[in-house]
Design an enzyme around this catalytic site. Structure first.
Site, PDB file in Angstrom:
ATOM      1  CB  THR A  15      52.669  -2.230  26.609  1.00  0.00           C
ATOM      2  OG1 THR A  15      54.243  -2.122  25.715  1.00  0.00           O
ATOM      3  CG2 THR A  15      52.750  -0.634  26.849  1.00  0.00           C
TER       4      THR A  15
ATOM      5  CE  LYS B 179      54.205  -6.754  26.746  1.00  0.00           C
ATOM      6  NZ  LYS B 179      54.453  -7.237  25.439  1.00  0.00           N
TER       7      LYS B 179
ATOM      8  CB  ALA C 291      59.355 -10.650  21.758  1.00  0.00           C
TER       9      ALA C 291
HETATM   10  P1  NDP Z   1      62.449  -9.026  27.448  1.00  0.00           P
HETATM   11  O1  NDP Z   1      62.973  -7.928  28.603  1.00  0.00           O
HETATM   12  O2  NDP Z   1      60.902 -10.030  27.914  1.00  0.00           O
HETATM   13  O3  NDP Z   1      63.561 -10.332  27.337  1.00  0.00           O
HETATM   14  C1  NDP Z   1      64.684  -9.616  26.542  1.00  0.00           C
HETATM   15  C2  NDP Z   1      65.227 -10.674  25.976  1.00  0.00           C
HETATM   16  O4  NDP Z   1      66.373  -9.931  25.037  1.00  0.00           O
HETATM   17  C3  NDP Z   1      65.933 -11.586  27.041  1.00  0.00           C
HETATM   18  O5  NDP Z   1      66.376 -12.800  26.575  1.00  0.00           O
HETATM   19  C4  NDP Z   1      66.776 -11.282  27.461  1.00  0.00           C
HETATM   20  O6  NDP Z   1      68.112 -12.218  27.305  1.00  0.00           O
HETATM   21  C5  NDP Z   1      67.836 -10.985  25.668  1.00  0.00           C
HETATM   22  N1  NDP Z   1      68.667 -10.031  25.959  1.00  0.00           N
HETATM   23  C6  NDP Z   1      69.036  -8.949  26.163  1.00  0.00           C
HETATM   24  N2  NDP Z   1      69.728  -7.887  25.935  1.00  0.00           N
HETATM   25  C7  NDP Z   1      70.706  -9.470  25.255  1.00  0.00           C
HETATM   26  C8  NDP Z   1      72.024  -9.275  24.860  1.00  0.00           C
HETATM   27  N3  NDP Z   1      73.336  -7.826  24.464  1.00  0.00           N
HETATM   28  N4  NDP Z   1      73.072 -10.185  24.603  1.00  0.00           N
HETATM   29  C9  NDP Z   1      71.854 -11.406  24.007  1.00  0.00           C
HETATM   30  N5  NDP Z   1      70.928 -11.023  24.666  1.00  0.00           N
HETATM   31  C10 NDP Z   1      70.344 -10.134  25.282  1.00  0.00           C
HETATM   32  O7  NDP Z   1      61.539  -8.105  26.440  1.00  0.00           O
HETATM   33  P2  NDP Z   1      60.552  -8.793  25.707  1.00  0.00           P
HETATM   34  O8  NDP Z   1      60.785 -10.101  25.162  1.00  0.00           O
HETATM   35  O9  NDP Z   1      59.627  -8.014  25.216  1.00  0.00           O
HETATM   36  O10 NDP Z   1      61.064  -7.504  23.761  1.00  0.00           O
HETATM   37  C11 NDP Z   1      62.527  -7.909  23.441  1.00  0.00           C
HETATM   38  C12 NDP Z   1      62.423  -6.967  22.240  1.00  0.00           C
HETATM   39  O11 NDP Z   1      61.127  -7.015  21.504  1.00  0.00           O
HETATM   40  C13 NDP Z   1      61.914  -5.745  22.572  1.00  0.00           C
HETATM   41  O12 NDP Z   1      63.831  -4.958  21.877  1.00  0.00           O
HETATM   42  C14 NDP Z   1      61.144  -4.985  21.897  1.00  0.00           C
HETATM   43  O13 NDP Z   1      60.573  -3.902  20.969  1.00  0.00           O
HETATM   44  C15 NDP Z   1      60.502  -6.195  20.513  1.00  0.00           C
HETATM   45  N6  NDP Z   1      59.369  -6.553  20.225  1.00  0.00           N
HETATM   46  C16 NDP Z   1      59.117  -6.154  19.219  1.00  0.00           C
HETATM   47  C17 NDP Z   1      57.428  -6.248  18.698  1.00  0.00           C
HETATM   48  C18 NDP Z   1      56.869  -5.923  17.544  1.00  0.00           C
HETATM   49  O14 NDP Z   1      56.014  -5.643  17.283  1.00  0.00           O
HETATM   50  N7  NDP Z   1      57.864  -5.924  16.543  1.00  0.00           N
HETATM   51  C19 NDP Z   1      56.333  -7.415  19.334  1.00  0.00           C
HETATM   52  C20 NDP Z   1      56.814  -7.067  21.124  1.00  0.00           C
HETATM   53  C21 NDP Z   1      58.368  -6.643  21.452  1.00  0.00           C
HETATM   54  P3  NDP Z   1      68.433 -13.123  29.589  1.00  0.00           P
HETATM   55  O15 NDP Z   1      67.020 -13.483  29.427  1.00  0.00           O
HETATM   56  O16 NDP Z   1      69.995 -13.501  29.042  1.00  0.00           O
HETATM   57  O17 NDP Z   1      68.326 -11.696  29.823  1.00  0.00           O
END
Ligand code: NDP
Length: 297
Positions: free
Chosen positions: A65, A69, A132
């Protein structure tokens, strides 16, 4: 007598609040596998030694995690197709003396999706462009989607994912596929011809459980399937609002469980029962439980 159990694990930092062990060991017990799943704090500077240790101790495999990754890739011998396309590994599988990097996040999501709808020729909107969203975008395209719109707060990251899907992933698709980026200003209007809507941002994750994804609620129609990656809490505001609109929904626990099912199959060949794993997680998430993006593999 045999007192030597096959070992599996998750490596991360921070990792103490990662609940994956609960569902994996519930599955091991249910299927009479005398296996262990350890939750191990590994600092970035120690990752190479940790992987070497897992090799030396004959681990059957391990999850990675945040923040490992991407960095884990240089410690491995080979990558599966989608892990290679995504440039990220969350599941390492030992085959003989070799360690193979796979990514089960997107595969877990697609497994949940296929239980509700055939992704073939579907039009998809994905909010988010992080790890994700990348995993889900790649696997949903490979599973047959016709069109994916990436909606992301920061344009550069969003365009990068749309470009990856158009340039690298579409070459692997045997069907017609295209991706595009859409800017996210104010509440996003979801086009009525959309079939599948996915929140792959961290909006709604504990402790900001009531945070609202900026989407025009009236653009959600009952023919759209709405999925959320947030596992904690599973009934996010988006899931609640979409259910109220009559949309079928998939919550973040389903993806989490299904990526675990795929990991167990890679490591042991056993098809684990997802309901046992989900039940174990619901016992955990039923109580207030702090978690960050490190909460899942
Ligand atoms: P990252 O940090 O790689 O990406 C986060 C994403 O969320 C980015 O696109 C970011 O946008 C966006 N974001 C964050 N805050 C905001 C906001 N206030 N408004 C709009 N967009 C926002 O995280 P991950 O992709 O690794 O994880 C994302 C979520 O997925 C997590 O909550 C994690 O727990 C969940 N997850 C769930 C899994 C499951 O099995 N259910 C597996 C993997 C992850 P920007 O690029 O503009 O910053």
């Amino acid at each position: 007598m045999n007192f030597k159990q096959p070992l599996t694990a998750v490596f991360g930092q921070p990792v103490a609040e990662n609940p994956t062990q609960v569902m994996m060991e519930a599955a091991y017990r249910h299927h009479n596998l005398d296996w262990r799943y350890l939750t191990i704090e590994v600092a970035p500077a120690d990752l190479a030694d940790a992987v070497q240790g897992a090799r030396a101790m004959g681990f059957a495999g391990f999850n990675c995690t945040l923040p490992h990754k991407v960095a884990v890739i240089e410690q491995l011998d080979e990558l599966g197709t989608s892990a290679s396309l995504m440039g990220a590994v969350n599941c390492v599988v030992r085959k003989g003396q070799r360690l193979i990097g796979e990514n089960t996040d997107g595969k877990g999501f697609v497994r949940s999706l296929c239980e509700k709808v055939d992704p073939h020729a579907k039009r998809v909107v994905i909010f988010g462009a992080g790890g994700a969203a990348r995993a889900i975008g790649v696997e949903t395209a490979l599973a047959g989607a016709a069109d994916i719109t990436i909606v992301n707060r920061h344009e550069g990251r969003g365009r990068e994912l749309a470009d990856l899907l158009n340039n690298r992933v579409s070459a692997q698709c045997r069907h017609s596929f295209q991706a595009s980026f859409a800017a996210w200003k104010g509440d996003f209007f979801i086009s009525p011809d959309t079939d599948i809507v996915i929140n792959a941002t961290s909006v709604g994750l504990f402790p900001d459980a009531d945070a609202r994804l900026p989407v025009e609620l009236d653009s959600l129609r009952p023919n759209m399937l709405v999925a959320d990656v947030i596992p904690n809490p599973p009934r996010t505001r988006l899931i609640r609002d979409s259910s109220d609109k009559g949309c079928p929904v998939i919550d973040g626990l389903e993806m989490l469980v299904n990526q675990g099912v795929i990991g167990i199959r890679y490591w042991s060949g056993v098809d684990a029962d997802p309901s046992v794993m989900r039940g174990a997680l619901e016992n955990v998430f039923g109580k207030p439980h702090g978690s960050g993006t490190s909460a899942v593999p």
